[in-house]
Write an enzyme that holds these catalytic residues in place. Structure first.
Site, PDB file in Angstrom:
ATOM      1  N   GLU A  34       0.820  -1.212   0.000  1.00  0.00           N
ATOM      2  CA  GLU A  34       0.000   0.000   0.000  1.00  0.00           C
ATOM      3  C   GLU A  34       0.853   1.261   0.000  1.00  0.00           C
ATOM      4  O   GLU A  34       2.025   1.243   0.353  1.00  0.00           O
ATOM      5  CB  GLU A  34      -0.929   0.018   1.209  1.00  0.00           C
ATOM      6  CG  GLU A  34      -0.322  -0.412   2.535  1.00  0.00           C
ATOM      7  CD  GLU A  34       0.820   0.439   3.030  1.00  0.00           C
ATOM      8  OE1 GLU A  34       0.754   1.683   2.900  1.00  0.00           O
ATOM      9  OE2 GLU A  34       1.796  -0.110   3.564  1.00  0.00           O
ATOM     10  N   GLU A  82       4.605  -0.358   1.244  1.00  0.00           N
ATOM     11  CA  GLU A  82       4.774  -0.653  -0.189  1.00  0.00           C
ATOM     12  C   GLU A  82       4.682  -2.135  -0.517  1.00  0.00           C
ATOM     13  O   GLU A  82       4.722  -2.514  -1.677  1.00  0.00           O
ATOM     14  CB  GLU A  82       6.122  -0.148  -0.734  1.00  0.00           C
ATOM     15  CG  GLU A  82       6.397   1.314  -0.556  1.00  0.00           C
ATOM     16  CD  GLU A  82       7.746   1.730  -1.131  1.00  0.00           C
ATOM     17  OE1 GLU A  82       8.479   0.863  -1.681  1.00  0.00           O
ATOM     18  OE2 GLU A  82       8.090   2.924  -1.023  1.00  0.00           O
TER      19      GLU A  82
END
Length: 338
Positions: free
Chosen positions: A163, A306
């Site tokens: 994310e 991430e």
């Protein structure tokens, strides 16, 4: 494209109807492990990882050949409350960086041979400020679930969802507090690097958000709707799709695990196809993993998000399957003792 579910009730029913791992493949993997040229248990957790993977893929001697990484991005209205050291504009800037191949997760995905996809969800339309009310309507949540559902490649055989979203550690801390209780300060971390005074303010916002959005008897999906972000919801949709497709999934950090916890609270056992890739520096992450009964593979002090920690752990899963499916048995090697 038509939605795979028309309501949150439909999605909840889907979670309840999911099948488990293939028992025959699990037993076959266990039998093979007993014949490999090594003492029993000598490869430690790699042996259990291989058995878990075999069960979900329905094969006794598989290899990881088509891993996928998906990074979902969303913006949060609660950023207006001063809970982040960076402005919301950074979310879109980092999405551009992901797509250009310049982020840490790009390098790690390339290292493990994973396909990487990036899905940005309405970055110009942040979710509602959770300190004032619910983050999303049911229809908005269904749209984000569908994005996650559709992003999973049915041909992939190992998945990590990551994310990007300025303010999303606030959302994750609020979800954890709503699901498991306790003190807001225990679940709240520094995120992108808040100083002490700003951290205390963030914890107050987390507590306020949960107090305002608490609904009696609310399940995990309702907590996700009220306190999550579009990227958290999309991760949950991808996790559910991976379960339907029997794709093993490696959980990433605090935000990913908070999204996953909503599924598990909604229907226990939903996360059986997942493992915890790592434990991050966010203080709430270890507590969340403990609540979910997940022991992380790695502990490297990461706090990037991430999907980076999950992708690192992908390499460990690949190693487990390389040994399990590639090693010779005692009979094949002509070694005594098997």
């Amino acid at each position: 494209m038509a939605r795979a579910f028309s309501s949150l009730s439909d999605f909840a029913a889907l979670l309840r109807d999911m099948s488990g791992p293939d028992a025959a493949a699990t037993l076959g993997a266990r039998a093979r492990d007993a014949q490999l040229t090594k003492p029993p248990g000598a490869l430690g957790r790699l042996e259990g990882l291989a058995e878990w993977y075999c069960g979900w893929r329905g094969e006794a001697e598989p290899r990881v050949s088509a891993p996928q990484v998906i990074v979902f991005a969303g913006n949060h209205g609660v950023v207006a409350q001063g809970v982040s050291a960076f402005p919301a504009e950074v979310t879109a800037q980092m999405v551009a960086n992901f797509r250009a191949g310049g982020a840490a997760v790009n390098q790690l995905a390339a290292l493990v041979g994973a396909r990487m996809d990036v899905e940005a969800l309405d970055l110009d339309r942040p979710t509602g400020d959770i300190s004032l009310g619910p983050a999303m309507s049911e229809d908005e949540m269904l749209g984000a679930l569908q994005v996650g559902w559709d992003a999973v490649d049915p041909t992939s055989d190992l998945l990590v969802v990551g994310e990007m979203g300025i303010g999303n550690t606030t959302s994750a801390a609020a979800i954890a507090l709503a699901l498991y209780g306790g003190d807001a300060a225990v679940w709240t971390g520094r995120g992108t690097g808040l100083a002490d005074a700003a951290l205390a303010h963030k914890a107050r916002i987390v507590a306020q958000s949960v107090a305002i959005n608490t609904a009696s008897g609310a399940g995990g999906l309702e907590v996700l709707r009220r306190l999550g972000g579009r990227e958290l919801v999309a991760m949950a949709g991808a996790m559910a799709r991976a379960r339907v497709l029997r794709i093993p999934l490696v959980l990433d950090g605090f935000i990913c695990t908070a999204a996953a916890a909503c599924l598990e609270v909604e229907h226990p056992g939903t996360l059986d196809h997942t493992i915890a890739g790592h434990v991050s520096e966010e203080p709430g992450h270890a507590r969340l993993l403990q609540a979910l009964g997940k022991t992380p593979l790695l502990s490297l002090g990461l706090r990037l998000g991430e999907g980076s920690g999950g992708v690192l752990a992908m390499g460990v899963v690949q190693a487990a399957l390389a040994c399990h499916s590639g090693m010779a048995t005692f009979a094949e090697a002509g070694v005594s003792g098997g």
